[in-house]
Scaffold this motif. Structure first.
Motif, PDB file in Angstrom:
ATOM      1  N   GLY A   1      -0.936  -3.100  10.613  1.00 36.31           N
ATOM      2  CA  GLY A   1      -0.635  -3.571   9.280  1.00 36.31           C
ATOM      3  C   GLY A   1      -1.717  -3.209   8.283  1.00 36.31           C
ATOM      4  N   LEU A   2      -2.984  -3.385   8.705  1.00 40.46           N
ATOM      5  CA  LEU A   2      -4.093  -3.029   7.834  1.00 40.46           C
ATOM      6  C   LEU A   2      -4.146  -1.533   7.580  1.00 40.46           C
ATOM      7  N   LEU A   3      -3.810  -0.736   8.616  1.00 39.16           N
ATOM      8  CA  LEU A   3      -3.815   0.715   8.458  1.00 39.16           C
ATOM      9  C   LEU A   3      -2.786   1.157   7.424  1.00 39.16           C
ATOM     10  N   TRP A   4      -1.529   0.711   7.614  1.00 41.95           N
ATOM     11  CA  TRP A   4      -0.484   1.101   6.674  1.00 41.95           C
ATOM     12  C   TRP A   4      -0.718   0.482   5.297  1.00 41.95           C
TER      13      TRP A   4
ATOM     14  N   ASN B   1      -2.158   1.330  -0.232  1.00 35.66           N
ATOM     15  CA  ASN B   1      -2.945   0.940  -1.391  1.00 35.66           C
ATOM     16  C   ASN B   1      -3.843   2.053  -1.894  1.00 35.66           C
ATOM     17  N   ILE B   2      -4.357   2.876  -0.995  1.00 30.16           N
ATOM     18  CA  ILE B   2      -5.153   4.029  -1.431  1.00 30.16           C
ATOM     19  C   ILE B   2      -4.301   4.958  -2.286  1.00 30.16           C
ATOM     20  N   MET B   3      -3.079   5.217  -1.820  1.00 32.55           N
ATOM     21  CA  MET B   3      -2.181   6.106  -2.571  1.00 32.55           C
ATOM     22  C   MET B   3      -1.750   5.456  -3.878  1.00 32.55           C
ATOM     23  N   GLN B   4      -1.477   4.146  -3.832  1.00 26.77           N
ATOM     24  CA  GLN B   4      -1.084   3.451  -5.060  1.00 26.77           C
ATOM     25  C   GLN B   4      -2.210   3.471  -6.089  1.00 26.77           C
ATOM     26  N   GLN B   5      -3.419   3.198  -5.626  1.00 25.21           N
ATOM     27  CA  GLN B   5      -4.537   3.178  -6.565  1.00 25.21           C
ATOM     28  C   GLN B   5      -4.848   4.573  -7.094  1.00 25.21           C
ATOM     29  N   ALA B   6      -4.663   5.581  -6.246  1.00 27.67           N
ATOM     30  CA  ALA B   6      -4.857   6.957  -6.717  1.00 27.67           C
ATOM     31  C   ALA B   6      -3.860   7.283  -7.821  1.00 27.67           C
TER      32      ALA B   6
ATOM     33  N   SER C   1       6.476   0.993  -2.458  1.00 32.29           N
ATOM     34  CA  SER C   1       5.468   0.878  -3.512  1.00 32.29           C
ATOM     35  C   SER C   1       5.070   2.235  -4.072  1.00 32.29           C
ATOM     36  N   ILE C   2       4.862   3.193  -3.183  1.00 29.97           N
ATOM     37  CA  ILE C   2       4.398   4.516  -3.618  1.00 29.97           C
ATOM     38  C   ILE C   2       5.464   5.236  -4.437  1.00 29.97           C
TER      39      ILE C   2
ATOM     40  N   GLY D   1      -7.001  -6.389  -1.723  1.00 26.61           N
ATOM     41  CA  GLY D   1      -6.162  -7.576  -1.655  1.00 26.61           C
ATOM     42  C   GLY D   1      -4.770  -7.321  -1.137  1.00 26.61           C
ATOM     43  N   ASN D   2      -4.102  -6.293  -1.644  1.00 25.78           N
ATOM     44  CA  ASN D   2      -2.734  -6.016  -1.210  1.00 25.78           C
ATOM     45  C   ASN D   2      -2.674  -5.620   0.253  1.00 25.78           C
ATOM     46  N   MET D   3      -3.672  -4.866   0.703  1.00 26.84           N
ATOM     47  CA  MET D   3      -3.724  -4.455   2.101  1.00 26.84           C
ATOM     48  C   MET D   3      -3.844  -5.667   3.013  1.00 26.84           C
ATOM     49  N   LEU D   4      -4.694  -6.623   2.636  1.00 25.10           N
ATOM     50  CA  LEU D   4      -4.896  -7.815   3.460  1.00 25.10           C
ATOM     51  C   LEU D   4      -3.730  -8.781   3.354  1.00 25.10           C
ATOM     52  N   ASN D   5      -3.158  -8.931   2.161  1.00 23.04           N
ATOM     53  CA  ASN D   5      -2.059  -9.864   1.972  1.00 23.04           C
ATOM     54  C   ASN D   5      -0.805  -9.474   2.736  1.00 23.04           C
ATOM     55  N   GLU D   6      -0.680  -8.181   3.048  1.00 24.11           N
ATOM     56  CA  GLU D   6       0.473  -7.739   3.828  1.00 24.11           C
ATOM     57  C   GLU D   6       0.499  -8.373   5.213  1.00 24.11           C
ATOM     58  N   VAL D   7      -0.671  -8.669   5.764  1.00 20.92           N
ATOM     59  CA  VAL D   7      -0.729  -9.128   7.158  1.00 20.92           C
ATOM     60  C   VAL D   7      -1.318 -10.521   7.336  1.00 20.92           C
ATOM     61  N   THR D   8      -2.091 -11.012   6.352  1.00 19.04           N
ATOM     62  CA  THR D   8      -2.865 -12.231   6.581  1.00 19.04           C
ATOM     63  C   THR D   8      -2.006 -13.434   6.930  1.00 19.04           C
TER      64      THR D   8
END
Length: 483
Positions: free
Chosen positions: A13-16, A21-26, A150-151, A261-268
């Motif tokens: 989950g953290l990987l995806w 999020n990297i692609m979204q922020q880019a 999202s992307i 935040g979005n990366m962590l919220n997906e799985v937390t």
């Protein structure tokens, strides 16, 4: 086929989430640069004034039921009830805000807000159609599918916004971009989600979830009011240009913060819920996520503050210089936002929405008093006080929620402090080395490169478990793809 472990679910989950999020922020950076170069502070200021109404309407259409659904076993009638509730509230909210648009324009003394608001508010109307579908994907940890949604939506809507800005549509480019993004997201959630609503409606699930969800909903409304406090106060008591400068600094901070935040919220929350039956296990999971959060958040957000001057001048030009100090102060707060979110996800996973509610209310009251008391001093003092209040509230979050899993403050300090100290040390060395570099482009690259090398080098040589586990997991995934 063996059942996937919680550790592997979290890691995947953290990987995806990270890739997404990297692609979204880019994409966000690229589109943000183009738009900021073509538009001015007044354009952003007008849009910022509507932020509080947008945020509250979105919260009301969900009303905390998404969090409640994740805590319950999957049941069609539960999701069906939430779908029709969300759609109904979204429709009613849009009609009411459509009618109130002239009053909003009169409050801010900007007549053009009437038409602008009526179009902008379509965002949450379309969003209300996919609340349940998004929750299904989150509940099932379908992070890959959420990443694709999202992307794609960000890419298409971003291109739309840039084209409209280039054609001279001014603030309408920002508004139409936002609405278009909502439409695409809802459409893609319907395509990717395995669940479909039916026309039968049973209100019983809503009544069962209401005691939990109402506290979440009220808390989020208060949180949204706090988050939008500056936009309202600046829009009312300052010029739309000053509001635009704040919006720009806040936007870049939130883009950086969203990467973590979005990366962590997906799985937390799903992961904490899965470990909820065993307090010791949940405490270990929480601490591990906390360490990973600090490992990513501190260098990212403090680093963004560190290079903010070079970043603003290089990307969106010197016309946005007044937003630099705002961005720097907000980035300091942004480094701690994921920790606050982690505590809030903990109390929600333990079905203690009451603790979440009282924390948000307490913070909101203190924050409102502090910011309003510095209103006469100007924007910079307001942002400074806002930042300090939010950071100092972290111990309150700990003492009110850490007891749920018998988490000691000493353990939290032990988990957090190494990452904070190493981050500050790395940036201090980088500043000393680059302080005499006159070329802004070389200085910008050098700051990032030197800080990153020192940070990772110290972590690796001190045998940081988080670093080694992250590297090993990525290497395993790369090896798997090759074979």
């Amino acid at each position: 086929m063996p059942k996937e472990t919680l550790k592997n679910k979290t890691a995947k989950g953290l990987l995806w989430g990270g890739i997404s999020n990297i692609m979204q922020q880019a994409l966000g950076i690229i589109f943000g640069i183009f738009l900021a170069r073509m538009l001015n502070a007044d354009d952003y200021g007008l849009v910022a004034m509507l932020g509080i109404f947008m945020g509250i309407a979105v919260i009301l259409q969900d009303s905390g039921f998404s969090s409640a659904l994740i805590n319950r076993p999957f049941c069609h009638k539960d999701y069906n009830a939430v779908f029709w509730f969300s759609f109904g509230v979204g429709t009613i909210s849009y009609i009411l805000l459509f009618l109130c648009a002239p009053l909003i324009a009169r409050f801010f003394n900007h007549p053009e807000l009437t038409r602008l608001a009526r179009v902008q508010f379509l965002w949450f109307f379309f969003g209300s159609m996919s609340t349940a579908h998004a929750t299904v994907l989150k509940k099932k940890l379908m992070i890959k599918e959420r990443a694709v949604i999202s992307i794609i939506s960000m890419a298409i809507s971003g291109i739309t916004g840039v084209v409209l800005a280039y054609q001279g549509f001014a603030y309408w480019a920002l508004v139409i971009q936002t609405v278009f993004m909502s439409i695409i997201i809802s459409l893609l959630y319907w395509i990717y989600s395995p669940w479909r609503p039916t026309f039968s409606f049973d209100a019983k699930p809503l009544k069962e979830m209401l005691p939990f969800s109402i506290k979440i909903s009220v808390s989020r409304v208060i949180y949204q009011i706090n988050a939008s406090l500056f936009s309202v106060l600046l829009g009312k008591f300052f010029t739309k240009t000053e509001t635009g400068y704040y919006y720009q600094g806040d936007k870049w901070m939130r883009m950086g913060n969203a990467l973590i935040g979005n990366m962590l919220n997906e799985v937390t929350q799903p992961v904490l819920v899965e470990a909820e039956s065993n307090m010791n296990r949940q405490r270990n999971v929480f601490r591990k996520i906390l360490r990973f959060t600090c490992f990513i958040s501190f260098p990212a957000m403090f680093g963004l503050a560190f290079v903010s001057e070079e970043f603003i001048i290089i990307t969106i030009t010197e016309k946005w210089l007044p937003s630099i100090i705002i961005m720097q102060m907000l980035c300091v707060w942004g480094a701690f936002i994921p920790i606050t979110e982690l505590y809030s996800q903990l109390v929600i996973s333990r079905n203690r929405s009451d603790l979440y509610l009282w924390n948000v209310i307490g913070l909101g009251v203190v924050q409102l008093i502090a910011v309003c008391s510095t209103l006469f001093l100007g924007v910079y003092y307001m942002v400074f006080v806002f930042t300090i209040v939010n950071i100092l509230w972290l111990p309150v979050w700990h003492f009110s929620s850490g007891k749920l899993i018998n988490l000691r403050l000493l353990h939290v300090i032990k988990d957090v402090s190494p990452f904070l100290l190493i981050t500050v040390l790395s940036m201090g060395v980088a500043w000393f080395i680059t302080r005499s570099i006159d070329n802004i482009y070389i200085r910008f690259i050098a700051k990032i490169f030197i800080t990153a090398i020192i940070y990772i080098g110290i972590m690796w040589n001190t045998k940081s478990i988080i670093v080694r586990e992250s590297v090993n997991f990525i290497l395993r995934k790369v090896a798997f793809v090759k074979h």
